[in-house]
Structures are given as C-alpha cells and as structure tokens.
Scaffold this motif. Sequence first.
Motif, PDB file in Angstrom:
ATOM      1  N   LEU A 121       0.826  -1.207   0.000  1.00 27.12           N
ATOM      2  CA  LEU A 121       0.000   0.000   0.000  1.00 27.12           C
ATOM      3  C   LEU A 121       0.862   1.259   0.000  1.00 27.12           C
ATOM      4  CD1 LEU A 121      -2.821  -0.993   2.523  1.00 27.12           C
ATOM      5  CD2 LEU A 121      -3.003  -0.800   0.047  1.00 27.12           C
ATOM      6  N   ARG A 122       1.970   1.241   0.719  1.00 28.10           N
ATOM      7  CA  ARG A 122       2.859   2.410   0.721  1.00 28.10           C
ATOM      8  C   ARG A 122       3.438   2.646  -0.672  1.00 28.10           C
ATOM      9  NH1 ARG A 122       6.307   2.695   6.388  1.00 28.10           N
ATOM     10  NH2 ARG A 122       5.143   1.079   7.478  1.00 28.10           N
ATOM     11  N   CYS A 123       3.781   1.562  -1.360  1.00 31.75           N
ATOM     12  CA  CYS A 123       4.300   1.712  -2.718  1.00 31.75           C
ATOM     13  C   CYS A 123       3.244   2.313  -3.644  1.00 31.75           C
ATOM     14  CB  CYS A 123       4.751   0.360  -3.258  1.00 31.75           C
ATOM     15  SG  CYS A 123       6.274  -0.258  -2.520  1.00 31.75           S
ATOM     16  N   LEU A 124       2.003   1.883  -3.491  1.00 34.26           N
ATOM     17  CA  LEU A 124       0.926   2.428  -4.320  1.00 34.26           C
ATOM     18  C   LEU A 124       0.698   3.902  -4.001  1.00 34.26           C
ATOM     19  CD1 LEU A 124      -1.625  -0.534  -4.234  1.00 34.26           C
ATOM     20  CD2 LEU A 124       0.049   0.011  -5.995  1.00 34.26           C
ATOM     21  N   ALA A 125       0.778   4.260  -2.715  1.00 36.32           N
ATOM     22  CA  ALA A 125       0.635   5.668  -2.332  1.00 36.32           C
ATOM     23  C   ALA A 125       1.764   6.504  -2.921  1.00 36.32           C
ATOM     24  CB  ALA A 125       0.620   5.785  -0.806  1.00 36.32           C
ATOM     25  N   LEU A 126       2.970   5.952  -2.948  1.00 37.25           N
ATOM     26  CA  LEU A 126       4.107   6.659  -3.543  1.00 37.25           C
ATOM     27  C   LEU A 126       3.900   6.842  -5.043  1.00 37.25           C
ATOM     28  CD1 LEU A 126       6.950   7.857  -3.406  1.00 37.25           C
ATOM     29  CD2 LEU A 126       7.868   5.533  -3.571  1.00 37.25           C
ATOM     30  N   ALA A 127       3.398   5.818  -5.715  1.00 38.09           N
ATOM     31  CA  ALA A 127       3.157   5.908  -7.154  1.00 38.09           C
ATOM     32  C   ALA A 127       2.150   7.008  -7.471  1.00 38.09           C
ATOM     33  CB  ALA A 127       2.663   4.567  -7.694  1.00 38.09           C
ATOM     34  N   GLU A 128       1.097   7.120  -6.668  1.00 38.04           N
ATOM     35  CA  GLU A 128       0.100   8.170  -6.884  1.00 38.04           C
ATOM     36  C   GLU A 128       0.708   9.546  -6.655  1.00 38.04           C
ATOM     37  OE1 GLU A 128      -4.272   7.492  -6.063  1.00 38.04           O
ATOM     38  OE2 GLU A 128      -3.374   6.234  -4.517  1.00 38.04           O
ATOM     39  N   ALA A 129       1.495   9.680  -5.595  1.00 39.96           N
ATOM     40  CA  ALA A 129       2.088  10.979  -5.269  1.00 39.96           C
ATOM     41  C   ALA A 129       3.081  11.426  -6.334  1.00 39.96           C
ATOM     42  CB  ALA A 129       2.767  10.915  -3.901  1.00 39.96           C
ATOM     43  N   LEU A 130       3.848  10.484  -6.882  1.00 36.55           N
ATOM     44  CA  LEU A 130       4.820  10.827  -7.917  1.00 36.55           C
ATOM     45  C   LEU A 130       4.127  11.237  -9.214  1.00 36.55           C
ATOM     46  CD1 LEU A 130       7.484   8.020  -7.355  1.00 36.55           C
ATOM     47  CD2 LEU A 130       7.775  10.465  -6.951  1.00 36.55           C
ATOM     48  N   GLU A 131       2.936  10.706  -9.453  1.00 34.81           N
ATOM     49  CA  GLU A 131       2.180  11.110 -10.636  1.00 34.81           C
ATOM     50  C   GLU A 131       1.693  12.553 -10.503  1.00 34.81           C
ATOM     51  OE1 GLU A 131      -1.518   9.192 -13.097  1.00 34.81           O
ATOM     52  OE2 GLU A 131      -1.861   9.635 -10.983  1.00 34.81           O
ATOM     53  N   GLN A 132       1.383  12.975  -9.281  1.00 35.62           N
ATOM     54  CA  GLN A 132       0.795  14.287  -9.049  1.00 35.62           C
ATOM     55  C   GLN A 132       1.831  15.375  -8.820  1.00 35.62           C
ATOM     56  OE1 GLN A 132      -1.740  13.500  -5.699  1.00 35.62           O
ATOM     57  NE2 GLN A 132      -2.983  12.016  -6.816  1.00 35.62           N
ATOM     58  N   ASN A 133       3.056  14.984  -8.410  1.00 37.94           N
ATOM     59  CA  ASN A 133       4.074  15.975  -8.064  1.00 37.94           C
ATOM     60  C   ASN A 133       5.386  15.635  -8.759  1.00 37.94           C
ATOM     61  OD1 ASN A 133       2.691  17.506  -5.617  1.00 37.94           O
ATOM     62  ND2 ASN A 133       2.368  15.318  -5.262  1.00 37.94           N
ATOM     63  N   ALA A 134       5.813  16.509  -9.656  1.00 33.93           N
ATOM     64  CA  ALA A 134       7.068  16.278 -10.369  1.00 33.93           C
ATOM     65  C   ALA A 134       8.269  16.404  -9.445  1.00 33.93           C
ATOM     66  CB  ALA A 134       7.193  17.252 -11.536  1.00 33.93           C
TER      67      ALA A 134
END
Length: 335
Positions: free
Chosen positions: A89-102
């Motif tokens: 779940l932490r990895c998925l949260a990181l993937a979402e955050a990296l998509e939203q913030n360059a």
Amino acid sequence: MSADLPSLACAVVAAQGRGAVLDLSGEQWLAQRAALLPELELHTYRAVPYALGLWQQLEPRLADWLQLLELQALQPLLIPPLPGVDMLLRCLALAEALEQNADLTVLLPAPSEAMALLELARTGPALVETLLEPLLSWWDQTRQSLASFELVLRLRLPSAGSLRLDQRWRQRLEHMAALLAVDGPWQLSLALECADTQAELLRQRLSCLCMRGFMPNRLGLHGPAAGAVLADPPSWWPQQLPGVELSDPFSMDAASALLHREAVRLQSRFDAAAGMVRLPLPGVTKAELDVQQCGTTLVLIVGGQRKLVSLPDGLRERQCSGARLEQGWLELRFV
C-alpha cells in the motif's frame, strides 16, 4: 529522506521550508508539526484510510467475483491484516504521489525498512503482476474449459480481466519504477548514527545500501563519534562523498546544511579501451568481497547481499583478470 531518529528526519524535511512532502514513515511524524510548516504541501500516508479508498475504487470491478464467492456483504474493516500488504500500500501511495508531483520530497521510515520499500517500488508493474498473473492465466484457461458447464449449471464465471492492472495504474507503476531506477533522477539523503570511532556499524550499513542499489547522495552523521570519523574518514569511505555532522540537539542550521548539500552521484565507470571498470562500493572491505563473472554479467557478493553489473559492449567478450579495492572504489581489469 531516511534517518535513524524521527526527530532528525522531521527537522531535515522541515528545513526545506516549502514544496510537496509525502510522509511514508507510517508513524505520521510530520502531521503534528503541519501547522508550523504552512509552506509545505504535506501528504501523510495512513494505512486504513488509504486501504479503504482503494477498496472503493476496486469494489465495482470486483462485484462479479464477490457475488461468486458470496462475499457481497464483505466488510473491509473486518479483514484481518495480511503480511506485506502495508508495504504494498505504501508503494501504491508513492506511485500516486509521484504522478501528481514532479518534485516530491518523501519522508521514509528508518533505513532498513526504507530500502525494502524502495526495492519493492522499483519493480514497477511486476510489483502486482508477478503475484497475480500466474493465477489469472490459470483462471482464464479454466474458465474457457468450463464454458459449456457455465450455461448448464447457470454459473456466472467472471473474467480475470477485472483483476488485472488497468492502464492508469500500470502507467503509475511504470513511472515510479523509471524514477527509482539506478540511474534515475532520485536523490537519497540519509542521517545515520556513528557511535564509535571504528564506525563498524556505519560501514556495514553503507555497504548494504550500495549493494542494494541505493547509493546515498547526501550523508549526515550524528552520535558521539560523528565529528571524529568525518575529520579522519576510514579507508572504505570514498572521498567524493563528504558528510555533514548533525550535532545533538539537532539544530535547524545543521538540518539545512545537510539538505542543501550538493547531491553527489557516485557512478560506475566503464572504459572499454583501457579494459577497466570502476564501481563505487563504500563500506565494502576486501575480506568480505567476492567477485565472479558469469558471461556478460559481474556478480558481486558482500555480506549476504548480491549486486549484478552488466558489462557494456567492448567488455562483453573479455575476462576479468584482476581487481583492486581502494577508498570505496572497486577497480577491475579485463583482458
């Protein structure tokens, strides 16, 4: 950013002053200081709310499966915790955050757990597919063979397609894996304890980090021997990687000094013309290093860790004839 001490990790991130920050520590270290850091766009990973949010996204796709398994009334809050799910779940949260913030600062848990998390995140879509794809392929074949019975028995066998990654999540995971590749645009800042002048624990930790493919770009030391070790670095410490002393109590000035230190990249060097390969191996000693060449791949084994290095064109047909380990660099000669 990863540190031994939560207070130190928070101080370094707070010294940044502004920008997007994702707290992946799992302990919500920064949440209590959010009011004091109005310039930070703080996102905090909270396991249960995040898992429930994902469930709401997945439930419509899983409706046929839940009906087949008679789990329509499933209460996600009552599902027992499963080993490894929180890390996923932490990895998925990181993937979402990296998509939203360059440009994103990530507050990681302590170094050992942080490395496991980053290794998992680096696998990209394989993070999910290696676990599910064999089972889903089997189900596709089984469902096809049961097609004739499906009508007779009035079964409604759902397709495995609803369990596969959709394009949006695939792109997120591929993007995260690309950013975290060995030569990707990430920077890793570490704040580690140095309790004795022999710095044996520090040596082992740096060795483990580099063998797992996460060479620190900034390094801060704290503890009773930090100043002495930085003043007279051990022989296994590359001179290209300077450290910053973080005195106790940790001041904002010291945290800023680490954060604003220019990021150093210790990169492997290949020289086919000279028949030479130089690899950064901070913390590694000759006694524990085993080097083997398997075809076009170098296999480095240190302290139970394995590192694979692909040889470039010009060296693939040659054999390693000698090695020298000095000041944190391994130099290999090929004939």
